[in-house]
Design a protein around this motif. Sequence first.
Motif, short mmCIF file in Angstrom:
data_model
loop_
_atom_site.label_atom_id
_atom_site.label_comp_id
_atom_site.label_asym_id
_atom_site.label_seq_id
_atom_site.Cartn_x
_atom_site.Cartn_y
_atom_site.Cartn_z
N CYS A 63 9.23 -6.60 -24.98
CA CYS A 63 10.44 -6.63 -24.14
C CYS A 63 10.34 -5.68 -22.94
O CYS A 63 11.37 -5.29 -22.38
CB CYS A 63 11.66 -6.29 -24.99
N LEU A 64 9.13 -5.33 -22.53
CA LEU A 64 8.98 -4.41 -21.39
C LEU A 64 9.57 -5.01 -20.12
O LEU A 64 9.30 -6.17 -19.78
CB LEU A 64 7.51 -4.06 -21.16
N VAL A 65 10.37 -4.21 -19.44
CA VAL A 65 11.00 -4.61 -18.17
C VAL A 65 10.97 -3.42 -17.22
O VAL A 65 10.66 -2.29 -17.61
CB VAL A 65 12.46 -5.06 -18.38
N VAL A 66 11.29 -3.69 -15.98
CA VAL A 66 11.45 -2.63 -14.98
C VAL A 66 12.95 -2.40 -14.84
O VAL A 66 13.70 -3.32 -14.51
CB VAL A 66 10.84 -3.04 -13.63
N ILE A 67 13.41 -1.18 -15.11
CA ILE A 67 14.82 -0.85 -15.03
C ILE A 67 15.04 0.18 -13.93
O ILE A 67 14.45 1.27 -13.97
CB ILE A 67 15.35 -0.31 -16.36
N ASP A 68 15.83 -0.19 -12.94
CA ASP A 68 16.12 0.69 -11.80
C ASP A 68 14.84 1.27 -11.20
O ASP A 68 14.76 2.45 -10.88
CB ASP A 68 17.09 1.80 -12.19
N GLY A 69 13.80 0.43 -11.09
CA GLY A 69 12.54 0.83 -10.48
C GLY A 69 11.56 1.51 -11.40
O GLY A 69 10.44 1.80 -11.00
N VAL A 70 11.93 1.76 -12.65
CA VAL A 70 11.04 2.42 -13.61
C VAL A 70 10.36 1.36 -14.47
O VAL A 70 11.03 0.64 -15.21
CB VAL A 70 11.81 3.41 -14.51
N PRO A 71 9.03 1.22 -14.37
CA PRO A 71 8.32 0.20 -15.12
C PRO A 71 8.13 0.57 -16.59
O PRO A 71 8.30 1.72 -16.99
CB PRO A 71 6.96 0.12 -14.41
N SER A 72 7.77 -0.42 -17.39
CA SER A 72 7.40 -0.27 -18.80
C SER A 72 8.51 0.30 -19.67
O SER A 72 8.27 1.07 -20.58
CB SER A 72 6.13 0.58 -18.94
N CYS A 73 9.75 -0.09 -19.39
CA CYS A 73 10.88 0.32 -20.24
C CYS A 73 11.04 -0.71 -21.36
O CYS A 73 11.03 -1.91 -21.10
CB CYS A 73 12.17 0.36 -19.42
N GLN A 74 11.16 -0.25 -22.57
CA GLN A 74 11.41 -1.15 -23.69
C GLN A 74 12.88 -1.56 -23.66
O GLN A 74 13.77 -0.77 -23.95
CB GLN A 74 11.09 -0.48 -25.02
N GLY A 75 13.13 -2.81 -23.30
CA GLY A 75 14.49 -3.29 -23.17
C GLY A 75 15.31 -3.18 -24.44
O GLY A 75 16.52 -3.01 -24.39
N CYS A 76 14.66 -3.24 -25.59
CA CYS A 76 15.39 -3.16 -26.86
C CYS A 76 15.82 -1.73 -27.18
O CYS A 76 16.65 -1.52 -28.06
CB CYS A 76 14.56 -3.73 -28.00
#
Length: 101
Positions: A63-76
């Motif tokens: 579930c890796l996504v980019v959140i507010d410009g920060v890559p490799s965030c685990q969305g879960c």
Amino acid sequence: MFRRLAPISQAVSFEFEGRPMTAEKGESVALALLASGIQSCRDSVVSGEPRGPYCLMGACFECLVVIDGVPSCQGCQVEVKAGMRVVRQSGARSMDEATPS
């Protein structure tokens, strides 16, 4: 397909790929995406195939996504916040990118 069992009672607005989305307060980013009909949130670094949330507990990293410009965030593992900007992660993160704090 995932769906919510009850209507949203405390709405939180966020953005995915430039599209406005609504989540329930307290939901993870991965759950909010699944409940909104988004099944793929990243591309495989090996094959380029679409990947999506799988375990929803932080073990699989699908579930890796980019959140507010920060890559490799685990969305879960990230609670959706009002105004959050989420985009698909495409390929591997560059080692030159800043580490999230």
